[in-house]
Design a protein around this motif. Structure first.
Motif, PDB file in Angstrom:
ATOM      1  N   ALA A 294     -16.971 -10.118 -39.689  1.00  0.00           N
ATOM      2  CA  ALA A 294     -17.833 -11.110 -40.322  1.00  0.00           C
ATOM      3  C   ALA A 294     -19.235 -10.553 -40.554  1.00  0.00           C
ATOM      4  N   VAL A 295     -19.766  -9.819 -39.575  1.00  0.00           N
ATOM      5  CA  VAL A 295     -21.090  -9.220 -39.754  1.00  0.00           C
ATOM      6  C   VAL A 295     -21.079  -8.213 -40.896  1.00  0.00           C
ATOM      7  N   ALA A 296     -20.025  -7.407 -40.973  1.00  0.00           N
ATOM      8  CA  ALA A 296     -19.930  -6.434 -42.063  1.00  0.00           C
ATOM      9  C   ALA A 296     -19.947  -7.133 -43.415  1.00  0.00           C
ATOM     10  N   VAL A 297     -19.227  -8.245 -43.523  1.00  0.00           N
ATOM     11  CA  VAL A 297     -19.181  -8.995 -44.781  1.00  0.00           C
ATOM     12  C   VAL A 297     -20.535  -9.629 -45.078  1.00  0.00           C
ATOM     13  N   LEU A 298     -21.162 -10.242 -44.074  1.00  0.00           N
ATOM     14  CA  LEU A 298     -22.470 -10.860 -44.281  1.00  0.00           C
ATOM     15  C   LEU A 298     -23.502  -9.830 -44.705  1.00  0.00           C
ATOM     16  N   ALA A 299     -23.491  -8.669 -44.064  1.00  0.00           N
ATOM     17  CA  ALA A 299     -24.457  -7.627 -44.394  1.00  0.00           C
ATOM     18  C   ALA A 299     -24.284  -7.164 -45.834  1.00  0.00           C
ATOM     19  N   ALA A 300     -23.057  -6.888 -46.231  1.00  0.00           N
ATOM     20  CA  ALA A 300     -22.796  -6.442 -47.597  1.00  0.00           C
ATOM     21  C   ALA A 300     -23.168  -7.515 -48.610  1.00  0.00           C
ATOM     22  N   ARG A 301     -22.846  -8.762 -48.298  1.00  0.00           N
ATOM     23  CA  ARG A 301     -23.149  -9.865 -49.210  1.00  0.00           C
ATOM     24  C   ARG A 301     -24.653 -10.057 -49.379  1.00  0.00           C
TER      25      ARG A 301
ATOM     26  N   SER B  98     -23.956 -20.515 -34.124  1.00  0.00           N
ATOM     27  CA  SER B  98     -23.452 -19.512 -35.054  1.00  0.00           C
ATOM     28  C   SER B  98     -22.532 -18.537 -34.339  1.00  0.00           C
ATOM     29  N   LEU B  99     -21.527 -18.084 -35.059  1.00  0.00           N
ATOM     30  CA  LEU B  99     -20.689 -17.003 -34.552  1.00  0.00           C
ATOM     31  C   LEU B  99     -21.348 -15.662 -34.820  1.00  0.00           C
ATOM     32  N   CYS B 100     -22.125 -15.593 -35.900  1.00  0.00           N
ATOM     33  CA  CYS B 100     -22.920 -14.422 -36.224  1.00  0.00           C
ATOM     34  C   CYS B 100     -23.852 -14.789 -37.371  1.00  0.00           C
ATOM     35  N   SER B 101     -24.952 -14.057 -37.480  1.00  0.00           N
ATOM     36  CA  SER B 101     -25.895 -14.292 -38.569  1.00  0.00           C
ATOM     37  C   SER B 101     -26.507 -12.967 -38.979  1.00  0.00           C
ATOM     38  N   PHE B 102     -27.054 -12.950 -40.182  1.00  0.00           N
ATOM     39  CA  PHE B 102     -27.616 -11.707 -40.718  1.00  0.00           C
ATOM     40  C   PHE B 102     -28.842 -12.029 -41.550  1.00  0.00           C
ATOM     41  N   ALA B 103     -29.885 -11.226 -41.374  1.00  0.00           N
ATOM     42  CA  ALA B 103     -31.137 -11.411 -42.110  1.00  0.00           C
ATOM     43  C   ALA B 103     -31.556 -10.094 -42.740  1.00  0.00           C
ATOM     44  N   LEU B 104     -32.145 -10.177 -43.933  1.00  0.00           N
ATOM     45  CA  LEU B 104     -32.519  -8.959 -44.652  1.00  0.00           C
ATOM     46  C   LEU B 104     -33.762  -9.209 -45.495  1.00  0.00           C
ATOM     47  N   THR B 105     -34.657  -8.230 -45.519  1.00  0.00           N
ATOM     48  CA  THR B 105     -35.828  -8.281 -46.396  1.00  0.00           C
ATOM     49  C   THR B 105     -35.942  -6.965 -47.158  1.00  0.00           C
ATOM     50  N   LEU B 106     -36.357  -7.063 -48.411  1.00  0.00           N
ATOM     51  CA  LEU B 106     -36.671  -5.884 -49.214  1.00  0.00           C
ATOM     52  C   LEU B 106     -38.156  -5.920 -49.539  1.00  0.00           C
ATOM     53  N   ASP B 107     -38.817  -4.786 -49.373  1.00  0.00           N
ATOM     54  CA  ASP B 107     -40.236  -4.657 -49.703  1.00  0.00           C
ATOM     55  C   ASP B 107     -40.337  -3.887 -51.016  1.00  0.00           C
ATOM     56  N   ARG B 108     -40.774  -4.581 -52.055  1.00  0.00           N
ATOM     57  CA  ARG B 108     -40.832  -3.955 -53.376  1.00  0.00           C
ATOM     58  C   ARG B 108     -41.790  -2.779 -53.407  1.00  0.00           C
TER      59      ARG B 108
ATOM     60  N   GLY C 139     -22.562  -2.371 -44.528  1.00  0.00           N
ATOM     61  CA  GLY C 139     -21.912  -3.396 -43.722  1.00  0.00           C
ATOM     62  C   GLY C 139     -21.302  -2.831 -42.454  1.00  0.00           C
ATOM     63  N   ARG C 140     -20.680  -1.674 -42.549  1.00  0.00           N
ATOM     64  CA  ARG C 140     -20.057  -1.063 -41.369  1.00  0.00           C
ATOM     65  C   ARG C 140     -21.105  -0.710 -40.318  1.00  0.00           C
ATOM     66  N   LEU C 141     -22.208  -0.128 -40.768  1.00  0.00           N
ATOM     67  CA  LEU C 141     -23.264   0.262 -39.835  1.00  0.00           C
ATOM     68  C   LEU C 141     -23.915  -0.961 -39.194  1.00  0.00           C
ATOM     69  N   ALA C 142     -24.058  -2.025 -39.968  1.00  0.00           N
ATOM     70  CA  ALA C 142     -24.629  -3.260 -39.418  1.00  0.00           C
ATOM     71  C   ALA C 142     -23.740  -3.812 -38.310  1.00  0.00           C
ATOM     72  N   ALA C 143     -22.430  -3.775 -38.530  1.00  0.00           N
ATOM     73  CA  ALA C 143     -21.481  -4.333 -37.564  1.00  0.00           C
ATOM     74  C   ALA C 143     -21.378  -3.500 -36.298  1.00  0.00           C
ATOM     75  N   THR C 144     -21.782  -2.238 -36.357  1.00  0.00           N
ATOM     76  CA  THR C 144     -21.699  -1.374 -35.180  1.00  0.00           C
ATOM     77  C   THR C 144     -23.064  -1.151 -34.540  1.00  0.00           C
ATOM     78  N   ALA C 145     -24.076  -1.939 -34.937  1.00  0.00           N
ATOM     79  CA  ALA C 145     -25.421  -1.779 -34.384  1.00  0.00           C
ATOM     80  C   ALA C 145     -25.489  -2.189 -32.928  1.00  0.00           C
ATOM     81  N   THR C 146     -24.606  -3.077 -32.514  1.00  0.00           N
ATOM     82  CA  THR C 146     -24.545  -3.511 -31.123  1.00  0.00           C
ATOM     83  C   THR C 146     -23.124  -3.968 -30.833  1.00  0.00           C
ATOM     84  N   THR C 147     -22.829  -4.239 -29.581  1.00  0.00           N
ATOM     85  CA  THR C 147     -21.484  -4.664 -29.194  1.00  0.00           C
ATOM     86  C   THR C 147     -21.387  -6.180 -29.250  1.00  0.00           C
ATOM     87  N   PRO C 148     -20.428  -6.715 -29.992  1.00  0.00           N
ATOM     88  CA  PRO C 148     -20.315  -8.171 -30.082  1.00  0.00           C
ATOM     89  C   PRO C 148     -19.891  -8.794 -28.760  1.00  0.00           C
ATOM     90  N   VAL C 149     -20.464  -9.948 -28.475  1.00  0.00           N
ATOM     91  CA  VAL C 149     -20.067 -10.700 -27.287  1.00  0.00           C
ATOM     92  C   VAL C 149     -18.678 -11.290 -27.541  1.00  0.00           C
TER      93      VAL C 149
END
Length: 297
Positions: free
Chosen positions: A264-271, A185-195, A242-252
């Protein structure tokens, strides 16, 4: 090269203690490939494929307890109701043959920054059991990965179990690669919501030196209190997430590649946030669909 084939955890941990330099192997989808490519040649292989019970899982009232040799196919096809996000991640790994052989413990042990399971284990709040002849300890996924890469696994320890909480709401996982499935993967994103808790957990993988939670992005959603409402997510909130997700760490990577992956991370996070929110609304805040029927997690 010496190959040890313990039949039980007692034998495996004893061998690990006596030969801490031995390389553990189960499915072999990482170790054997690296050996074939002559990236390394271990003096001793610790073959865990015969350890009794290590391929089993158990569904409890609050979590799923997985042995380290539970393979990706099992997670994707048998645990998709209990762990939908992890099932999505496991189902995205390589080819069918790789998923049949690759294991959850092997993924954690090699801790490849590009591993698909890592961000989902972080987002799901998983725990990892590390055992040695000295005893066992449970380590949260948040504390398992080292910031600069690698893990906290000791030289005399083996991964003996993984515990993943049952889904308490919508879960999403997506990745981007140059070719679907069969390349890293070039990047991946995971998300969970707790109702029930009105909480969000999210993580990025295949991005920095190690998978990381996107804490500032999580905090943004929780402090906005949108999880207490029932309307459409504000576009500005989604974009900032999405912006905050993409700036959480420095991309390799450098230059254009790093810029592309950041976008790409910003788009994945928002999506993923938008898709999870749509599922959240469809189910209702108490986990019921609009027709009043309770749905499995």
């Amino acid at each position: 090269m010496q190959v040890l084939r313990p039949q039980s955890w007692h034998e495996a941990l004893a061998a690990r203690s006596e030969l801490p330099g031995a390389t553990p192997v189960a499915g072999g989808t990482d170790v054997m490939v690296a050996m074939k490519l002559r990236h390394f040649r271990p003096e001793v292989l610790l073959d865990l494929s015969r350890v009794s019970g290590s391929e089993r899982y158990r569904i409890g009232p609050d979590s799923v307890h997985c042995g380290p040799r539970v393979c990706h196919t099992t997670v994707a096809e048998r645990l998709h109701r209990q762990l939908p996000g992890l099932a999505l991640a496991a189902g995205s790994v390589g080819s069918r043959q790789v998923r049949n052989r690759g294991t959850i413990g092997g993924s954690l042990g090699t801790a490849s920054p590009a591993g698909d399971l890592h961000p989902m284990l972080l987002a799901a709040g998983a725990d990892v059991e590390l055992s040695s002849v000295r005893g066992s300890r449970w380590v949260p996924a948040d504390g398992f990965y080292r910031d600069g890469g690698g893990t906290v696994l000791g030289a005399d320890e083996l991964i003996t179990a993984v515990r993943v909480p049952l889904a308490a709401g919508p879960q999403r996982f997506q990745k981007i690669g140059r070719r679907q499935g069969l390349v890293k993967s070039l990047c991946s994103f995971a998300l969970t919501l707790d109702r029930g808790q009105r909480r969000v957990r999210a993580a990025v993988g295949a991005y920095g030196a190690a998978p990381v939670r996107v804490l500032a992005a999580e905090q943004l959603i929780e402090e906005s209190r949108v999880l207490y409402g029932a309307g459409t997510l504000p576009a500005a909130l989604v974009a900032e997430f999405g912006r905050l997700a993409a700036t959480a760490t420095t991309p390799v990577g450098e230059g254009a590649d790093a810029g592309y992956r950041r976008r790409a991370v910003a788009v994945l996070a928002a999506r993923n946030l938008t898709q999870a929110w749509d599922m959240f609304l469809a189910e209702g805040h108490d986990g019921h669909h609009r027709d009043g029927q309770r749905q499995d997690p």
